[in-house]
Write a protein that holds these residues in place. Structure first.
Motif, PDB file in Angstrom:
ATOM      1  N   THR A 525      90.964 -79.189 -20.413  1.00 51.20           N
ATOM      2  CA  THR A 525      91.584 -78.262 -19.482  1.00 51.20           C
ATOM      3  C   THR A 525      91.485 -78.827 -18.077  1.00 51.20           C
ATOM      4  N   LEU A 526      92.260 -78.276 -17.158  1.00 44.20           N
ATOM      5  CA  LEU A 526      92.143 -78.659 -15.753  1.00 44.20           C
ATOM      6  C   LEU A 526      91.085 -77.836 -15.027  1.00 44.20           C
ATOM      7  N   CYS A 527      90.601 -76.779 -15.647  1.00 43.91           N
ATOM      8  CA  CYS A 527      89.577 -75.914 -15.069  1.00 43.91           C
ATOM      9  C   CYS A 527      88.295 -76.707 -14.797  1.00 43.91           C
ATOM     10  N   PRO A 528      87.642 -76.512 -13.683  1.00 42.62           N
ATOM     11  CA  PRO A 528      87.785 -75.460 -12.671  1.00 42.62           C
ATOM     12  C   PRO A 528      88.700 -75.825 -11.511  1.00 42.62           C
ATOM     13  N   GLY A 529      89.627 -76.737 -11.711  1.00 44.45           N
ATOM     14  CA  GLY A 529      90.505 -77.177 -10.640  1.00 44.45           C
ATOM     15  C   GLY A 529      89.909 -78.372  -9.911  1.00 44.45           C
ATOM     16  N   ALA A 530      90.778 -79.245  -9.406  1.00 48.09           N
ATOM     17  CA  ALA A 530      90.327 -80.490  -8.794  1.00 48.09           C
ATOM     18  C   ALA A 530      89.389 -80.256  -7.610  1.00 48.09           C
ATOM     19  N   ALA A 531      89.709 -79.275  -6.760  1.00 50.11           N
ATOM     20  CA  ALA A 531      88.905 -79.056  -5.558  1.00 50.11           C
ATOM     21  C   ALA A 531      87.506 -78.555  -5.894  1.00 50.11           C
ATOM     22  N   LEU A 532      87.397 -77.614  -6.820  1.00 54.12           N
ATOM     23  CA  LEU A 532      86.086 -77.092  -7.189  1.00 54.12           C
ATOM     24  C   LEU A 532      85.300 -78.125  -7.997  1.00 54.12           C
ATOM     25  N   TYR A 533      85.997 -78.866  -8.850  1.00 54.35           N
ATOM     26  CA  TYR A 533      85.312 -79.886  -9.654  1.00 54.35           C
ATOM     27  C   TYR A 533      84.700 -80.965  -8.758  1.00 54.35           C
ATOM     28  N   SER A 534      85.435 -81.343  -7.718  1.00 56.26           N
ATOM     29  CA  SER A 534      84.926 -82.371  -6.807  1.00 56.26           C
ATOM     30  C   SER A 534      83.742 -81.869  -5.979  1.00 56.26           C
ATOM     31  N   ALA A 535      83.572 -80.559  -5.906  1.00 57.61           N
ATOM     32  CA  ALA A 535      82.448 -79.978  -5.167  1.00 57.61           C
ATOM     33  C   ALA A 535      81.198 -79.828  -6.023  1.00 57.61           C
ATOM     34  N   LEU A 536      81.277 -80.119  -7.317  1.00 60.09           N
ATOM     35  CA  LEU A 536      80.123 -79.921  -8.194  1.00 60.09           C
ATOM     36  C   LEU A 536      78.909 -80.772  -7.820  1.00 60.09           C
ATOM     37  N   PRO A 537      79.062 -82.052  -7.399  1.00 62.86           N
ATOM     38  CA  PRO A 537      77.866 -82.789  -6.962  1.00 62.86           C
ATOM     39  C   PRO A 537      77.138 -82.091  -5.813  1.00 62.86           C
ATOM     40  N   GLU A 538      77.906 -81.551  -4.852  1.00 63.08           N
ATOM     41  CA  GLU A 538      77.305 -80.802  -3.743  1.00 63.08           C
ATOM     42  C   GLU A 538      76.608 -79.553  -4.259  1.00 63.08           C
ATOM     43  N   ILE A 539      77.234 -78.864  -5.211  1.00 64.74           N
ATOM     44  CA  ILE A 539      76.648 -77.642  -5.773  1.00 64.74           C
ATOM     45  C   ILE A 539      75.362 -77.963  -6.519  1.00 64.74           C
ATOM     46  N   ARG A 540      75.326 -79.076  -7.263  1.00 65.26           N
ATOM     47  CA  ARG A 540      74.101 -79.460  -7.972  1.00 65.26           C
ATOM     48  C   ARG A 540      72.970 -79.731  -6.983  1.00 65.26           C
ATOM     49  N   GLY A 541      73.291 -80.451  -5.903  1.00 62.83           N
ATOM     50  CA  GLY A 541      72.270 -80.729  -4.904  1.00 62.83           C
ATOM     51  C   GLY A 541      71.737 -79.467  -4.260  1.00 62.83           C
ATOM     52  N   ALA A 542      72.641 -78.537  -3.944  1.00 62.63           N
ATOM     53  CA  ALA A 542      72.221 -77.271  -3.353  1.00 62.63           C
ATOM     54  C   ALA A 542      71.390 -76.461  -4.338  1.00 62.63           C
ATOM     55  N   ALA A 543      71.736 -76.526  -5.626  1.00 66.81           N
ATOM     56  CA  ALA A 543      70.958 -75.814  -6.645  1.00 66.81           C
ATOM     57  C   ALA A 543      69.555 -76.401  -6.748  1.00 66.81           C
ATOM     58  N   GLY A 544      69.457 -77.719  -6.637  1.00 67.75           N
ATOM     59  CA  GLY A 544      68.151 -78.354  -6.701  1.00 67.75           C
ATOM     60  C   GLY A 544      67.249 -77.964  -5.549  1.00 67.75           C
ATOM     61  N   ALA A 545      67.848 -77.620  -4.389  1.00 63.37           N
ATOM     62  CA  ALA A 545      67.085 -77.217  -3.212  1.00 63.37           C
ATOM     63  C   ALA A 545      66.979 -75.709  -3.067  1.00 63.37           C
ATOM     64  N   SER A 546      67.572 -74.952  -3.973  1.00 62.46           N
ATOM     65  CA  SER A 546      67.637 -73.500  -3.845  1.00 62.46           C
ATOM     66  C   SER A 546      66.270 -72.843  -3.977  1.00 62.46           C
ATOM     67  N   VAL A 547      66.041 -71.816  -3.170  1.00 59.94           N
ATOM     68  CA  VAL A 547      64.800 -71.049  -3.266  1.00 59.94           C
ATOM     69  C   VAL A 547      64.744 -70.244  -4.555  1.00 59.94           C
ATOM     70  N   TYR A 548      65.868 -70.109  -5.260  1.00 59.78           N
ATOM     71  CA  TYR A 548      65.908 -69.340  -6.497  1.00 59.78           C
ATOM     72  C   TYR A 548      65.621 -70.193  -7.722  1.00 59.78           C
ATOM     73  N   GLY A 549      65.477 -71.496  -7.531  1.00 61.19           N
ATOM     74  CA  GLY A 549      65.242 -72.381  -8.660  1.00 61.19           C
ATOM     75  C   GLY A 549      63.780 -72.422  -9.067  1.00 61.19           C
ATOM     76  N   SER A 550      63.543 -72.847 -10.285  1.00 62.04           N
ATOM     77  CA  SER A 550      62.189 -73.011 -10.803  1.00 62.04           C
ATOM     78  C   SER A 550      62.213 -74.199 -11.736  1.00 62.04           C
ATOM     79  N   ARG A 551      61.788 -75.354 -11.226  1.00 59.36           N
ATOM     80  CA  ARG A 551      61.850 -76.578 -12.029  1.00 59.36           C
ATOM     81  C   ARG A 551      60.739 -76.599 -13.079  1.00 59.36           C
ATOM     82  N   PRO A 552      61.003 -77.295 -14.197  1.00 61.71           N
ATOM     83  CA  PRO A 552      59.956 -77.407 -15.224  1.00 61.71           C
ATOM     84  C   PRO A 552      58.789 -78.240 -14.720  1.00 61.71           C
ATOM     85  N   GLU A 553      57.589 -77.920 -15.221  1.00 65.88           N
ATOM     86  CA  GLU A 553      56.418 -78.687 -14.833  1.00 65.88           C
ATOM     87  C   GLU A 553      56.460 -80.071 -15.451  1.00 65.88           C
ATOM     88  N   LYS A 554      56.015 -81.049 -14.656  1.00 57.16           N
ATOM     89  CA  LYS A 554      56.007 -82.436 -15.138  1.00 57.16           C
ATOM     90  C   LYS A 554      54.728 -82.706 -15.913  1.00 57.16           C
TER      91      LYS A 554
END
Length: 554
Positions: A525-554
């Motif tokens: 499919t073309l979803c989620p569209g070219a513009a939103l798809y190209s923003a996914l690396p930025e979204i992943r980085g923001a998710a990694g820095a989010s105060v709502y995240g909880s990473r697994p223990e190493k």
């Protein structure tokens, strides 16, 4: 969402009982069948005086096997439209275009294309006899007339059988109006879901809402303390991308994919007498001036549940709330009740603000079957609704109501497909019922629904639309929280096994995907569209820095 794959035909199973009260009206001289979706025994989460959602259908008949045309035709009021056909396993190749007349302006729109790419779930839900093939729904705003043309293309020699136009009036649910301003801000960061639907895109900043806060742009209660005026917000596309929450100090993501397999079996549905699936238990609402407490630990399930946890009805807004807002405050909270599996794990992180189904006006009598649950959520798939970007955020709740009605009445699914929605103002809406903090199985990414949650951004990001900074931040925070509940790193990768032929992967093929992926990564499919798809690396980085995240223990 224009598909690139071909859908395999699936065997039929007997039709299941639909817990739905519906009245059918045929409009004289138009051939339109109106199905009034009324609240049966289940609660709708809406004011009794509000206008219920309605689904109107109009048969597209004709003698030319490759083409159907509908001249300009007056209809009942509708705001969302699509086309559907009888065989849910029939993948239509061709074009469908519509134009509508505004109910207030009386002006006809230009021709607009309907997108295809909806695929029924790869479970019993998708095999039910009520399931129809369909286009993506298109939000057109209040309209009272329509013109349509459908042409078979590619390898198609004819249009599908029983082709019809589906028009949805989302109704006027008093509890689902997004009338408060504030740029998608709200909630206290403690998982109480006290977010307010916003009417304006914000700046991308996080904010807290107190019990005595009043949405800007509304008359304040004389007895309530005045609120400091908000700073003017910028245009959505100019919101600073740097205004992300500070990193939570979690360890660096792991690069090693985490293998996972499709759950061995589907959970057993609850008895019809069980409480409504969306009625997850909530903590006692905090009184004004008191700090709400964080939710009790939520545990990731380790085995497939046999029934939905018995839960009480959702709590309502406390009567002492001084806010004079005309709509109900969202009350979606992560459940403090037992997890479907009853396993134990570290405490869940605080949740971002989420507008509950009750507050956007979901008609729970539409829901056909109780929710089913996954063992865990290994990934989040990002989608777009492929509708219009020209909508007011005050209409976001109505758009979600329209999609719920379309997914049930047109597609024939049990409930709305996506687990969550986000609008361009950054407001998050609860999707499929079952508990926002539970691993609810959705219907959004064929072949990978058994491992993931689906988040859909309202709008079209393939044909010129640009996701706003607040929308991207909302997706990042939501994804970080949802994955964090299951100890999943939002910047990592995971290996999943395709449960169906998706056009990208064959059934049984191993797919190594980002834990935050686009729909097109797993399905043709073309979803989620070219513009939103190209923003996914930025979204992943923001998710990694989010105060709502909880990473697994190493």
């Amino acid at each position: 969402m224009s598909p690139r794959g071909i859908r395999a035909r699936r065997p039929r199973v007997p039709k299941r009982t639909m817990w739905l009260a519906a009245g059918v009206v045929v409009l004289a001289g138009t051939g339109v069948t109106a199905v009034s979706v009324t609240g049966g025994s289940g609660g709708s989460g809406a004011d009794e005086a509000s206008r219920p959602a309605q689904a109107h259908t109009l048969s597209l008949d004709g003698k030319d096997p490759k083409k159907r045309e509908l001249p300009r035709t007056d209809t009942q009021l509708f705001s969302l439209v699509g086309v559907s056909w009888e065989d849910g396993a029939d993948d239509f190749e061709g074009t469908a275009q519509i134009r509508t007349r505004g109910a207030e302006s009386g002006t006809w729109t230009d021709w607009r294309d309907l997108d295809f790419g909806i695929r029924a779930p790869e479970t019993e839900e998708g095999d039910a006899s009520r399931v129809r093939g369909a286009s993506e729904p298109l939000w057109v705003g209040p309209s009272d007339a329509v013109e349509a043309r459908v042409v078979a293309g590619g390898k198609e020699t004819a249009v599908p059988d029983a082709l019809r136009l589906d028009m949805i009036d989302p109704g006027d649910e008093k509890g689902g109006k997004g009338q408060g301003k504030g740029g998608g801000k709200g909630g206290n960061g403690k998982g109480n879901g006290q977010g307010k639907p916003s009417t304006e895109p914000g700046t991308g900043e996080s904010a807290t809402a107190t019990a005595g806060a009043t949405p800007s742009g509304e008359d304040a209660d004389p007895t309530a303390a005045p609120e400091e005026p908000a700073e003017p917000t910028q245009e959505p596309t100019e919101a600073p991308a740097t205004e992300q929450p500070a990193p939570s100090g979690a360890p660096a993501p792991s690069d090693a994919p985490a293998p996972s397999e499709e759950p061995a079996q589907e959970p057993t549905a609850t008895e019809p007498g069980a409480p409504a699936p969306s009625q997850e238990p909530t903590t006692e609402p905090a009184l004004p001036g008191e700090e709400p407490t964080a939710p009790a630990p939520s545990d990731a399930p380790t085995q497939e549940p046999t029934e939905d946890p018995a839960t009480p009805a959702p709590s309502e807004e406390p009567a002492t709330e001084p806010t004079p807002a005309p709509t109900a405050e969202p009350t979606t909270e992560p459940s403090t009740g037992p997890d479907p599996s009853g396993s134990t794990s570290p405490a869940a992180p605080a949740a971002p603000a989420i507008v509950s189904r009750a507050d956007w006006g979901a008609d729970e009598s539409l829901v056909v079957d109780p929710p089913s649950y996954l063992d865990t959520v290994d990934a989040v798939f990002v989608h777009h609704t492929a509708g219009t970007n020209d909508y007011d955020c005050a209409d976001s709740a109505a758009i979600v109501r329209g999609i719920l009605t379309y997914h049930v009445e047109t597609n024939g699914w049990s409930d709305i497909g996506y687990n969550f929605f986000v609008d361009k103002c950054g407001t998050v809406f609860e999707g499929r019922a079952g508990g926002v903090d539970k691993p609810v199985r959705g219907a959004h990414t064929y072949g990978f629904n058994g491992y993931s949650a689906g988040v859909s951004l309202l709008g079209d990001y393939e044909n010129g639309g640009t996701p706003t900074a607040v929308a991207k931040k909302a997706i990042a925070d939501l994804s970080a929280w949802k994955l964090g509940l299951h100890g999943v790193d939002p910047e990592a990768q995971v290996t999943l096994t395709a449960a169906g032929d998706t056009g990208v992967y064959d059934t049984g093929e191993q797919a190594t995907l980002n834990t935050i992926s686009g729909h097109r990564d797993g399905y043709a499919t073309l979803c989620p569209g070219a513009a939103l798809y190209s923003a996914l690396p930025e979204i992943r980085g923001a998710a990694g820095a989010s105060v709502y995240g909880s990473r697994p223990e190493k």
